[in-house]
Design a protein around this motif. Structure first.
Motif, PDB file in Angstrom:
ATOM      1  N   VAL A   1       0.800  -1.216  -0.004  1.00  0.00           N
ATOM      2  CA  VAL A   1      -0.047   0.205  -0.193  1.00  0.00           C
ATOM      3  C   VAL A   1       0.926   1.210   0.001  1.00  0.00           C
ATOM      4  N   ALA A   2       0.652   2.120  -1.083  1.00  0.00           N
ATOM      5  CA  ALA A   2       1.437   3.388  -1.072  1.00  0.00           C
ATOM      6  C   ALA A   2       0.517   4.594  -0.490  1.00  0.00           C
ATOM      7  N   LEU A   3       0.862   5.415   0.427  1.00  0.00           N
ATOM      8  CA  LEU A   3       0.248   6.369   0.647  1.00  0.00           C
ATOM      9  C   LEU A   3       1.293   7.453   1.079  1.00  0.00           C
ATOM     10  N   ASP A   4       0.616   8.982   0.932  1.00  0.00           N
ATOM     11  CA  ASP A   4       1.587   9.929   1.340  1.00  0.00           C
ATOM     12  C   ASP A   4       1.651  10.276   2.797  1.00  0.00           C
ATOM     13  N   LEU A   5       2.834   9.557   3.065  1.00  0.00           N
ATOM     14  CA  LEU A   5       2.981   9.683   4.888  1.00  0.00           C
ATOM     15  C   LEU A   5       3.477  10.866   5.210  1.00  0.00           C
ATOM     16  N   ARG A   6       3.677  11.978   4.366  1.00  0.00           N
ATOM     17  CA  ARG A   6       4.088  13.123   5.033  1.00  0.00           C
ATOM     18  C   ARG A   6       2.810  14.193   5.025  1.00  0.00           C
ATOM     19  N   SER A   7       1.463  13.468   4.607  1.00  0.00           N
ATOM     20  CA  SER A   7       0.436  14.397   4.862  1.00  0.00           C
ATOM     21  C   SER A   7      -0.453  13.872   5.916  1.00  0.00           C
ATOM     22  N   GLY A   8      -1.329  14.651   6.547  1.00  0.00           N
ATOM     23  CA  GLY A   8      -2.029  14.112   7.731  1.00  0.00           C
ATOM     24  C   GLY A   8      -2.909  13.132   7.382  1.00  0.00           C
ATOM     25  N   GLU A   9      -3.707  13.333   6.270  1.00  0.00           N
ATOM     26  CA  GLU A   9      -4.627  12.375   5.924  1.00  0.00           C
ATOM     27  C   GLU A   9      -4.058  10.844   5.607  1.00  0.00           C
ATOM     28  N   GLY A  10      -2.853  10.932   4.915  1.00  0.00           N
ATOM     29  CA  GLY A  10      -2.034   9.646   4.626  1.00  0.00           C
ATOM     30  C   GLY A  10      -1.678   8.714   5.881  1.00  0.00           C
ATOM     31  N   ARG A  11      -1.230   9.543   6.751  1.00  0.00           N
ATOM     32  CA  ARG A  11      -0.755   9.082   8.111  1.00  0.00           C
ATOM     33  C   ARG A  11      -2.060   8.734   8.946  1.00  0.00           C
ATOM     34  N   GLU A  12      -3.156   9.305   8.909  1.00  0.00           N
ATOM     35  CA  GLU A  12      -4.321   8.797   9.409  1.00  0.00           C
ATOM     36  C   GLU A  12      -4.798   7.469   8.729  1.00  0.00           C
ATOM     37  N   LEU A  13      -4.613   7.288   7.791  1.00  0.00           N
ATOM     38  CA  LEU A  13      -5.171   6.209   7.099  1.00  0.00           C
ATOM     39  C   LEU A  13      -4.099   4.985   7.571  1.00  0.00           C
ATOM     40  N   CYS A  14      -2.913   5.205   7.581  1.00  0.00           N
ATOM     41  CA  CYS A  14      -1.773   4.362   7.885  1.00  0.00           C
ATOM     42  C   CYS A  14      -2.015   3.818   9.386  1.00  0.00           C
ATOM     43  N   VAL A  15      -2.402   4.719  10.305  1.00  0.00           N
ATOM     44  CA  VAL A  15      -2.561   4.460  11.840  1.00  0.00           C
ATOM     45  C   VAL A  15      -4.023   3.468  11.652  1.00  0.00           C
ATOM     46  N   ALA A  16      -5.015   3.626  10.960  1.00  0.00           N
ATOM     47  CA  ALA A  16      -6.188   3.097  10.912  1.00  0.00           C
ATOM     48  C   ALA A  16      -5.937   1.686  10.310  1.00  0.00           C
ATOM     49  N   LEU A  17      -5.095   1.530   9.354  1.00  0.00           N
ATOM     50  CA  LEU A  17      -4.889   0.111   8.778  1.00  0.00           C
ATOM     51  C   LEU A  17      -4.420  -0.506   9.990  1.00  0.00           C
ATOM     52  N   ALA A  18      -3.375  -0.038  10.667  1.00  0.00           N
ATOM     53  CA  ALA A  18      -2.521  -0.788  11.574  1.00  0.00           C
ATOM     54  C   ALA A  18      -3.711  -1.223  12.646  1.00  0.00           C
ATOM     55  N   ALA A  19      -4.463  -0.074  13.210  1.00  0.00           N
ATOM     56  CA  ALA A  19      -5.210  -0.339  14.202  1.00  0.00           C
ATOM     57  C   ALA A  19      -6.541  -1.322  13.985  1.00  0.00           C
ATOM     58  N   ASN A  20      -7.206  -1.445  12.807  1.00  0.00           N
ATOM     59  CA  ASN A  20      -8.189  -2.300  12.327  1.00  0.00           C
ATOM     60  C   ASN A  20      -7.461  -3.687  12.114  1.00  0.00           C
ATOM     61  N   THR A  21      -6.029  -3.877  12.000  1.00  0.00           N
ATOM     62  CA  THR A  21      -5.606  -5.246  11.835  1.00  0.00           C
ATOM     63  C   THR A  21      -5.344  -5.711  12.929  1.00  0.00           C
ATOM     64  N   GLY A  22      -4.814  -4.932  13.877  1.00  0.00           N
ATOM     65  CA  GLY A  22      -4.452  -5.516  15.355  1.00  0.00           C
ATOM     66  C   GLY A  22      -3.146  -5.940  15.438  1.00  0.00           C
TER      67      GLY A  22
END
Length: 413
Positions: free
Chosen positions: A69-90
């Motif tokens: 998965v490729a996200l803009d990890l320099r942006s707030g929205e991209g970081r939020e999506l990354c955290v959400a992916l990890a949080a949902n997965t566990g």
């Protein structure tokens, strides 16, 4: 690949060697490993060596069997999506700093109802927060100043670095183990947890486990350099009449007697025993203490025989030995690679280059391993993962792509 972990999904946010190695080992055992990178590629995306098309062979091999998965990890929205992916997965493996956007606390807070209690493994530099990498912790370990020719002085001669990033690979393997241990605890009714593994602690802890630290404190000084000799036992490199260098080791009575018979040196060995008043069959200590005289005896025989003759003799006597190869020779060796069932056919690598690919190092006789899987293209699974893990619609995903927050496959870059 085996399907021992096919009910486990892991989000991996990492770069370089140790963290991707942890994810790789889990993926090779069947886990779904979702690697999340910055949309232009992580810090290791262009790591040497590169093909003429600019694809990293290192990245390709450390990320086999994973999703990308490729996200803009320099942006707030991209970081939020990354955290959400990890949080949902566990479950998450990362080498990002604890104070980054991907802290364990941030992932835990973002967990939705029903998600497994957050469990993460974080690779650090040193335990006190300092940065580190394999080559710097190796400098601290003491090993580079024990490596080199025997005649080199400990204080004035230069250190010799190992070219294999061994601490990275050991750390990666340990992190895969630590993650599974934490998950076993959680799945047995315990809580999720954050496991922090400092690379530097893996290095200095390994020296302690090996007995090296105790040895240094006991002797009160440094160990001498030994060249290619084995510390505390009989073993060294020798050279045959036709110039082939090979390594032998005799750490057991069987290995020692086999070597004596293969080289047909019972008579000179007996004479040396009479002169120095020891029996070399008594164990490692006399063989190590009198190694130089023993080395001369074995090298004298090796100098008069071609390697094929020596190889046949040592093989017949059950000796422990191996010929030195260049890395290029090893990659083309029929015994190491060509006839080794650990290697499978080349998958469709992103580089387009075909070569044997390694399966899991573990061999389960009752199961037939699947063929090695390819590494993904960067962003190849962005749409699939966000839809499955976060429930985003195709329209929402399209907006993320249009906004530059999410990137799709770079296959045609």
């Amino acid at each position: 690949m085996y399907q021992l972990l096919n009910d486990l999904s892991i989000v991996e946010v990492s770069s370089f060697v140790a963290s991707p190695t942890a994810g790789l080992y889990c993926a090779q055992m069947g886990a779904e490993v979702i690697r999340v990178d910055h949309k232009a590629g992580g810090l290791d995306y262009d790591r040497y060596m590169l093909t003429k098309e600019g694809r990293s062979l290192s990245w390709e091999n450390l990320n086999r069997a994973k999703k990308s998965v490729a996200l803009d990890l320099r942006s707030g929205e991209g970081r939020e999506l990354c955290v959400a992916l990890a949080a949902n997965t566990g479950q998450c493996i990362t080498n990002l700093p604890e104070k980054s956007f991907l802290s364990h606390a941030a992932m835990k807070v973002a967990q939705p109802d029903g998600a497994p209690d957050m469990t993460s493994v974080r690779i650090m530099g040193w335990h006190d927060g300092r940065q580190a990498m394999d080559f710097t912790v190796n400098a601290a370990s003491g090993y580079p100043l024990m490596t080199g020719p025997e005649e080199w002085d400990l204080q004035t001669a230069p250190p010799v670095n190992q070219v294999l990033p061994a601490w990275d690979f050991i750390t990666g393997a340990y992190c895969a183990f630590a993650l599974l241990a934490a998950l076993r605890h959680r799945d047995g009714g315990g809580a999720g947890s954050e496991v922090r593994v400092p690379l530097g602690d893996v290095a200095i802890g390994t020296t302690a486990n090996a007995g090296l630290m105790a040895e240094m404190l006991y002797r009160g000084s440094d160990r001498e350099r030994l060249g290619n000799a084995i510390w505390g036992a009989f073993g060294r490199d020798f050279r045959s009449k036709d110039g082939v260098r090979f390594m032998v080791a005799a750490l057991t009575s069987k290995q020692w007697h086999g070597l004596v018979e293969a080289f047909d040196v019972a008579e000179p060995i007996g004479e040396l025993e009479a002169n120095v008043g020891v029996k070399f069959s008594d164990g490692d200590d006399p063989r190590f203490k009198h190694r130089h005289a023993l080395f001369d005896i074995f090298q004298n025989v090796a100098s008069g025989l071609d390697y094929k003759t020596l190889e046949a003799r040592m093989g017949a006597k059950g000796c422990t030995f191996e010929k030195y190869r260049t890395a290029h020779e090893a990659a083309n060796d029929p015994a190491l690679v060509g006839g080794n069932p650990m290697f499978g056919p080349s998958p469709a690598n992103p580089s387009g280059f075909e070569y044997p690919a390694a399966r899991s190092f573990a061999n389960i006789p009752e199961q037939t391993p699947a063929d090695p899987a390819p590494a993904p293209y960067l962003g190849q699974h962005s749409e699939e993962v966000l839809a499955e893990r976060l429930g985003l619609s195709s329209g929402a995903i399209g907006k993320l792509v249009d906004a530059g927050t999410l990137a799709l496959s770079d296959k045609d870059r």
